[in-house]
Design a protein around this motif. Structure first.
Motif, short mmCIF file in Angstrom:
data_model
loop_
_atom_site.label_atom_id
_atom_site.label_comp_id
_atom_site.label_asym_id
_atom_site.label_seq_id
_atom_site.Cartn_x
_atom_site.Cartn_y
_atom_site.Cartn_z
N ALA A 122 25.74 35.81 -21.21
CA ALA A 122 24.50 35.04 -21.00
C ALA A 122 23.78 34.91 -22.33
CB ALA A 122 23.60 35.74 -19.98
N PHE A 123 22.77 34.04 -22.36
CA PHE A 123 21.87 34.05 -23.49
C PHE A 123 20.45 34.27 -22.97
CE2 PHE A 123 21.85 29.45 -22.54
CZ PHE A 123 20.50 29.13 -22.62
N LEU A 124 19.63 34.94 -23.78
CA LEU A 124 18.25 35.26 -23.43
C LEU A 124 17.33 34.29 -24.14
CD1 LEU A 124 18.37 39.15 -23.89
CD2 LEU A 124 19.10 37.80 -21.93
N PHE A 125 16.25 33.93 -23.46
CA PHE A 125 15.26 33.04 -24.07
C PHE A 125 13.91 33.28 -23.40
CE2 PHE A 125 16.85 30.82 -20.39
CZ PHE A 125 15.78 30.09 -19.88
N ALA A 126 12.87 32.76 -24.02
CA ALA A 126 11.52 32.86 -23.47
C ALA A 126 10.99 31.47 -23.15
CB ALA A 126 10.59 33.56 -24.47
N ILE A 150 5.58 36.32 -23.49
CA ILE A 150 6.77 36.96 -24.03
C ILE A 150 7.49 35.99 -24.97
CG2 ILE A 150 8.93 38.14 -23.48
CD1 ILE A 150 6.45 39.54 -22.39
N ALA A 151 8.03 36.50 -26.07
CA ALA A 151 8.79 35.67 -27.01
C ALA A 151 9.94 36.49 -27.59
CB ALA A 151 7.90 35.15 -28.13
N SER A 152 10.98 35.78 -28.01
CA SER A 152 12.11 36.37 -28.74
C SER A 152 12.71 37.60 -28.06
CB SER A 152 11.68 36.74 -30.17
OG SER A 152 11.15 35.63 -30.85
N PRO A 153 13.13 37.50 -26.79
CA PRO A 153 13.78 38.66 -26.16
C PRO A 153 15.14 38.96 -26.79
CG PRO A 153 13.96 36.73 -24.74
CD PRO A 153 13.07 36.34 -25.88
N PHE A 195 11.32 42.78 -27.52
CA PHE A 195 10.70 41.46 -27.49
C PHE A 195 9.33 41.51 -28.13
CE2 PHE A 195 9.90 43.73 -23.55
CZ PHE A 195 8.53 43.62 -23.37
N ALA A 196 8.80 40.35 -28.45
CA ALA A 196 7.42 40.22 -28.93
C ALA A 196 6.56 39.81 -27.75
CB ALA A 196 7.33 39.20 -30.04
#
Length: 477
Positions: free
Chosen positions: A259-263, A298-301, A312-313
């Motif tokens: 998978a890929f993670l995103f915010a 939430i950003a950049s997981p 994450f940020a």
């Protein structure tokens, strides 16, 4: 599909007609196919503003056979014509702009610095084999023949792709009638910016290059006003993944094996904030992740395999500064940073032991538990958007310390900081190839809002990866 620019070019009273090809271009907010490119190109079906005078030499009324041409080195003076200003003043690799229109003919300016903004770059010079007494060719078949036989294949050799998919135009320039009747048979193939009002960035040497890769990426893209995550190979079309479900944020995804993670902002909610999501390659579905900070943005997981845990940020409100967090469970959330400025864009080193991140306008590194924070850059300019090499020895990052955004590299301890791109366009979001020999990055140097390019790890041989609008990319496993 052909596009014809209805202007005449004079290079110090040498060149006359020009024929250019259209391109397919994706810009922020639209995907232009070849038909839309046709409608957006200035004077795409125009004819010269002035009527050509009758040739001075007698004209043979029998049909002229299709001319042929052979490439020649740019420096020798053609033997069938007197020495011309073209051979003396411009050669392969030179760049220039339109200078003025004189008596209905567009005149080229002198050679300009290819590192700066410009409209044309010469990548081939040849000479047709038409005899000295051949009549001036007024039919489109002449320039069409030169284009098909020479400029078309030369474009592929120069830019690594056909003219149909490149974000700049390809133009063939032929002699003016005066110079033709004087015996000049020189023609030139150029890369041309501005056919559809793109930025006039360096369109030739910056866009060329010989690097090829079979690695795929996932990146943000915009098609018909809709921003999504897309999958792509080098030079291929974009394959949509998220299908308009999310307002994709301006951060890079984290690509994992499954998978890929995103915010993105919360789905189906009017509440402020953003959440982390996981997109499954097999099912094509995105699932919200429980980071333990409900209501936060939430950003950049990122996923720390060794813990396991999410890095994450996050910030609680838009008035707060960003901090870096680690979440082992819904109740096990720990702030790794707590400075008075923004701490964001974390990346995890390949061995899973450290986090490289931006704090304020510099790049920092810390252990996975938040200890041993060390500042790697101290330049007064802004440093941001970093990535670590597969062997963990070097860091690439974006910086505006040279006056605009460029890609820089340094050792993992902050030593030996060096500029890799040094270009008047803007570069950002770098990341390494799987073996660390290449660096991918996004740039606006090619005339559209952003493309993905790649280069050797020392900054050499910049080459195309995408010909369409793509940003914030990550390498797929």
């Amino acid at each position: 599909m052909k596009q014809r620019v209805g202007v005449l070019l004079v290079v110090l009273a040498l060149f006359g007609s020009a024929c250019s090809r259209g391109t397919t271009t994706v810009t922020e907010g639209s995907l232009a196919d070849t038909d839309s490119a046709d409608s957006n190109s200035a004077d795409s079906d125009a004819t010269p503003a002035t009527q050509q005078p009758e040739p001075i030499a007698p004209v043979d009324e029998t049909p002229t056979p299709a001319p042929s041409a052979t490439p020649v080195e740019p420096t020798p003076v053609p033997t069938v014509a007197p020495a011309t200003s073209w051979a003396a003043d411009l050669e392969v690799g030179d760049c220039f702009d339109d200078a003025a229109t004189v008596e209905g003919e567009q005149e080229a300016g002198p050679a300009t610095d290819c590192q700066g903004e410009h409209e044309y770059e010469i990548f081939m010079i040849g000479r047709s084999s038409d005899p000295a007494d051949a009549p001036f060719p007024t039919a489109e078949a002449f320039t069409d023949g030169l284009f098909d036989d020479f400029c078309d294949p030369a474009t592929i050799e120069f830019a690594g792709a056909p003219w149909e998919v490149l974000p700049f135009g390809t133009t063939v320039w032929t002699p003016s009638e005066t110079d033709w009747l004087a015996g000049d048979r020189t023609f030139a193939c150029t890369a041309q910016a501005g056919l559809r009002d793109e930025n006039k960035y360096k369109v030739g040497t910056a866009a060329g290059g010989t690097l090829t890769t079979d690695e795929g990426i996932v990146a943000r893209g915009t098609v018909s006003g809709q921003r999504d995550y897309f999958f792509s190979f080098q030079g291929s079309t974009l394959y949509p993944l998220t299908n308009g479900e999310f307002d994709v944020a301006n951060t890079s995804p984290e690509a994992l094996n499954v998978a890929f993670l995103f915010a993105a902002p919360l789905q189906g909610s009017d509440e402020p904030g953003a959440a982390a999501y996981s997109y499954d390659y097999d099912t094509g579905r995105a699932t919200q992740l429980d980071t333990g900070l409900n209501g936060y943005e939430i950003a950049s997981p990122r996923f720390a395999v060794e813990l396991p845990a999410f890095i994450f940020a996050a910030r609680e409100t838009s008035d707060d500064d960003w901090d870096i967090y680690v979440s082992r469970s819904a109740t096990g959330v720990v702030a790794l940073t707590d400075s008075d400025t923004d701490d964001q864009w974390p990346t995890i080193t390949p061995d899973g032991s450290q986090i490289v991140y931006q704090s304020d306008d510099d790049i920092w590194i810390m252990n996975l538990d938040g200890t041993d924070k060390r500042q790697l850059t101290t330049d007064p300019g802004g440093d941001f958007e970093s990535a670590v090499s597969p062997d963990g020895s070097t860091v690439v990052f974006a910086s505006d310390r040279s006056g605009n955004d460029d890609i820089w590299m340094m050792n993992i301890d902050g030593s030996d900081q060096r500029n890799l791109t040094n270009h008047p366009g803007n570069e950002a979001w770098p990341f390494f190839s799987r073996d660390g020999s290449l660096i991918y990055f996004q740039t606006d140097r090619l005339g559209v809002s952003s493309n993905i390019m790649l280069m050797e790890s020392d900054g050499s041989n910049p080459s195309y990866y995408s010909f369409e609008f793509m940003t914030n990319a990550a390498l797929l496993p």
